[in-house]
Design a protein around this motif. Sequence first.
Motif, PDB file in Angstrom:
ATOM      1  N   ALA A 235       6.308  44.558  28.814  1.00  0.00           N
ATOM      2  CA  ALA A 235       6.951  43.660  29.939  1.00  0.00           C
ATOM      3  C   ALA A 235       7.321  42.550  29.396  1.00  0.00           C
ATOM      4  CB  ALA A 235       5.677  43.371  30.968  1.00  0.00           C
ATOM      5  N   ASP A 236       6.571  41.718  28.503  1.00  0.00           N
ATOM      6  CA  ASP A 236       7.099  40.453  27.919  1.00  0.00           C
ATOM      7  C   ASP A 236       7.305  40.557  26.376  1.00  0.00           C
ATOM      8  OD1 ASP A 236       4.705  40.528  26.936  1.00  0.00           O
ATOM      9  OD2 ASP A 236       3.737  38.758  28.127  1.00  0.00           O
ATOM     10  N   GLY A 237       6.799  41.774  25.457  1.00  0.00           N
ATOM     11  CA  GLY A 237       7.004  41.815  24.059  1.00  0.00           C
ATOM     12  C   GLY A 237       5.986  40.915  23.354  1.00  0.00           C
TER      13      GLY A 237
ATOM     14  N   GLU B  18      -0.883  35.687  15.896  1.00  0.00           N
ATOM     15  CA  GLU B  18      -0.002  35.373  14.948  1.00  0.00           C
ATOM     16  C   GLU B  18       1.412  36.164  14.946  1.00  0.00           C
ATOM     17  OE1 GLU B  18      -0.525  35.221   9.917  1.00  0.00           O
ATOM     18  OE2 GLU B  18      -2.302  35.266  11.554  1.00  0.00           O
ATOM     19  N   ALA B  19       1.073  37.281  15.205  1.00  0.00           N
ATOM     20  CA  ALA B  19       2.018  38.256  15.121  1.00  0.00           C
ATOM     21  C   ALA B  19       3.292  37.979  16.216  1.00  0.00           C
ATOM     22  CB  ALA B  19       1.796  39.603  15.253  1.00  0.00           C
ATOM     23  N   THR B  20       2.850  37.582  17.402  1.00  0.00           N
ATOM     24  CA  THR B  20       3.483  37.106  18.426  1.00  0.00           C
ATOM     25  C   THR B  20       4.406  36.077  18.320  1.00  0.00           C
ATOM     26  OG1 THR B  20       2.015  38.479  20.176  1.00  0.00           O
ATOM     27  CG2 THR B  20       3.393  36.866  21.032  1.00  0.00           C
ATOM     28  N   ASP B  21       3.469  34.896  17.635  1.00  0.00           N
ATOM     29  CA  ASP B  21       4.330  33.827  17.302  1.00  0.00           C
ATOM     30  C   ASP B  21       5.474  34.056  16.563  1.00  0.00           C
ATOM     31  OD1 ASP B  21       2.380  32.428  19.062  1.00  0.00           O
ATOM     32  OD2 ASP B  21       1.096  31.640  17.653  1.00  0.00           O
ATOM     33  N   ARG B  22       5.071  34.798  15.554  1.00  0.00           N
ATOM     34  CA  ARG B  22       6.195  35.014  14.257  1.00  0.00           C
ATOM     35  C   ARG B  22       7.239  35.848  14.760  1.00  0.00           C
ATOM     36  NH1 ARG B  22       6.372  39.136  10.323  1.00  0.00           N
ATOM     37  NH2 ARG B  22       4.456  39.892  11.014  1.00  0.00           N
ATOM     38  N   LEU B  23       7.115  36.746  15.950  1.00  0.00           N
ATOM     39  CA  LEU B  23       8.202  37.582  16.279  1.00  0.00           C
ATOM     40  C   LEU B  23       8.919  37.135  17.627  1.00  0.00           C
ATOM     41  CD1 LEU B  23       6.419  40.974  15.603  1.00  0.00           C
ATOM     42  CD2 LEU B  23       8.137  39.931  14.187  1.00  0.00           C
ATOM     43  N   LYS B  24       8.330  36.072  18.230  1.00  0.00           N
ATOM     44  CA  LYS B  24       8.739  35.461  19.536  1.00  0.00           C
ATOM     45  C   LYS B  24      10.271  35.255  19.487  1.00  0.00           C
ATOM     46  CE  LYS B  24       7.180  32.357  22.892  1.00  0.00           C
ATOM     47  NZ  LYS B  24       5.953  31.520  23.191  1.00  0.00           N
ATOM     48  N   GLY B  25      10.919  35.668  20.401  1.00  0.00           N
ATOM     49  CA  GLY B  25      12.150  35.141  20.645  1.00  0.00           C
ATOM     50  C   GLY B  25      13.262  36.207  19.724  1.00  0.00           C
ATOM     51  N   LEU B  26      12.737  36.997  18.982  1.00  0.00           N
ATOM     52  CA  LEU B  26      13.601  38.015  18.348  1.00  0.00           C
ATOM     53  C   LEU B  26      14.283  38.958  19.313  1.00  0.00           C
ATOM     54  CD1 LEU B  26      11.411  39.250  15.296  1.00  0.00           C
ATOM     55  CD2 LEU B  26      13.455  37.471  14.984  1.00  0.00           C
TER      56      LEU B  26
ATOM     57  N   MET C 165      10.967  45.132  16.864  1.00  0.00           N
ATOM     58  CA  MET C 165      12.266  44.979  17.366  1.00  0.00           C
ATOM     59  C   MET C 165      13.023  46.121  18.054  1.00  0.00           C
ATOM     60  SD  MET C 165      13.729  42.144  14.539  1.00  0.00           S
ATOM     61  CE  MET C 165      15.482  41.941  15.107  1.00  0.00           C
ATOM     62  N   ALA C 166      13.010  47.350  17.296  1.00  0.00           N
ATOM     63  CA  ALA C 166      13.562  48.512  17.712  1.00  0.00           C
ATOM     64  C   ALA C 166      12.587  48.974  18.937  1.00  0.00           C
ATOM     65  CB  ALA C 166      13.456  49.536  16.760  1.00  0.00           C
ATOM     66  N   LEU C 167      11.459  48.831  18.963  1.00  0.00           N
ATOM     67  CA  LEU C 167      10.654  49.052  20.271  1.00  0.00           C
ATOM     68  C   LEU C 167      11.034  48.458  21.394  1.00  0.00           C
ATOM     69  CD1 LEU C 167       7.880  50.643  21.125  1.00  0.00           C
ATOM     70  CD2 LEU C 167       6.753  48.280  20.807  1.00  0.00           C
TER      71      LEU C 167
END
Length: 691
Positions: free
Chosen positions: A286-288, A168-176, A638-640
């Motif tokens: 590697a892919d976030g 769920e977190a990956t989907d929400r943050l994907k592409g940021l 995002m900063a990570l």
Amino acid sequence: MGKCSCHPEIETSYICMKHNVYLCEECLKCRDPELFCKFRSSCPIWFIDKKMAGLDEDKKIEKEMFKVIFEPDNKEVEVPKGASLLEAAQKADVHINASCNGKGACGKCKLILKSGSVKKEPTALLSDQEKAKDYVLACQTFVQGDVTVKTPDEIIEKKLKVAGMGKEATDRLKGLVKNIEPMVKEITLELEPPTMDDPVSDLDRLNRGLKKTGCDVSKMNVGIKVMQELAAAMRDENWKVTVSVIRKKCSNEILGVTPGNNRPASLGLAIDVGTTSVVVYLVNMADGSVISAASGHNKQAACGDDVINRIICAEKNGPVKLSKMALATINNLISEALSGADADAGQIKNIVISGNTTMAHLLMKIEPRYIRREPYIPCVSEFPILKAGETGIKADPAAAVFIMPGPAGYVGGDIVSGLIYAGFHREEPLTLFIDVGTNGEIVLGNKDWLMTASCSAGPAFEGGGVRWGMRAEEGAVEKVVIDPETLNPRLSIVGDVKPRGICGSGMIDLISEMLLKKIIEPNGKFRLDASHPRMKKENDELSYIVAFADETSMEEDIVFTETDIHSLVLSKGAIYAGFTVLLNQAGLDFSMVERVIITGGFGQFLDVDKAVNIGMLPDIDRSKFKYLGNSSIAGAYMALLSDEYRQEAGKISNSMTYIDFSGSSMFMDEFTSALFLPHTNVEKFPSVKIG
């Protein structure tokens, strides 16, 4: 006479000549009883402390020790006679919420006495039903013999309802984050072996290979340990190596060289260290993708709900104790996240921590006391990149640790992190940003300017200071609708189980409904008396019954008192006053605000209309409101992954103009005006019809 170092509002004549500090009667304790002090023979603090602590001229009298067993965890600890059960719980690492830092004022640290000898201080914060069931307050109950206690079911620590875990977190943050640029980069190299025609040293050969990958080796540092292990590492896999390089502001450093090119995936941690809760995201660098996530209560809550109580606790005992509490929470969550991903702590190479200024200081064992003293200055506002081994965080000891910078003592890195995620500082529309939590930090501005302030909302929205208040855990009432005829409530419960208490969004709903259904007056007092079936008197105070005993998991009425209402009104009043004064300082008003961004733990369940009804949010076009969830953890993520966002964090922090409300008469005037429902000036809330 002078002002007490821990309580500057108190004048005292007691002075410690060794440290040259004044101590009030509450703080009379020798700081260094084991060390020689030339002033001791004439020191009244020493003699008073000696008498209170049972010291003879040279050493402490051995105190009788007793066992305390905590059920259902079956944790056992030994404490001296006279120690409180709260102190025993802290020593046993048993989570007990002590909002008031053990002063006996909040009534949260409940335990059930199963057996044993104790001394109990009288308290009005336990109901007759609770006393009949042998409930005690941990901070007001003192060990006199071996004791067994049980944590009541209704306050056993449960998993927080946190938006965004794993997929769920990956989907929400994907592409940021488009381009992943970690602080520690693992570079695989296949080097040419040395020959008589190419006889350069191993380190030169390594630097040459790094240069071909684009690394700036002209500013590359390397430690002696890496050089000692270099020869073997280069030759073990026939000159195939993986190099860990950390990139800092002014230099790079080789952290390690390992044989081979088949290292396990490098992982990162985004950590939100909140005053109330801690959230950890375990990220594939590697892919976030967020491969695992965990959340839990900040164990520092045992020392108080808010940052002021935490600072006072650190002043008395030093920041080390609170650092250990925060680290225990963080490392437990890291272990949970690693277990869920079947990964090893040694794979963690990059860490970003987001938290308010006090949390950052306490975590790093840095003295926080001057944050609460005028002019409210932190010791550090922008940290250098640290290594995990220096901080105690469970990761590769050489992992890079970036702590989000904060612009002021009461506006910290969590707000900077929130802005990175919200992004309104890059855009034109005038935006009002609020992180609804204990501190209630506000930011106003756009791409051209930013103003910020903290309005000290207090812990009420997190459950502190409210009789049945709790966090958004399983069993919390999160939504309330009251029937206008019967005045019976319809409740929505987190986890769809029997209720155990009320979380922040549920309390806002409840006050709004009671106001609109004419159960309470605009001044927060009840219109109904105890004769109504939904009303009762508890400890001589009138209260509304949210859930009857047979409907709850504790078999006890969940009630909402006038004192609870007052606590919430104070909190909502501080937030609204903060909005008003910050806008006024910029020469603006609510009509000019183009959007309002709400973030924070309980905001995901917040009903904007009901928050407007009670005067917490401004009565403006509802389409202007937007909820962004836990923006602190999102910005840390995002900063990570991005050097651009790490650099942006510093720029945001330095560009904010901080407005201090602590001595502002304007804030106090607005705050006082906001202590009605919805407000003393009802014209500010034209859509609220209370009849």
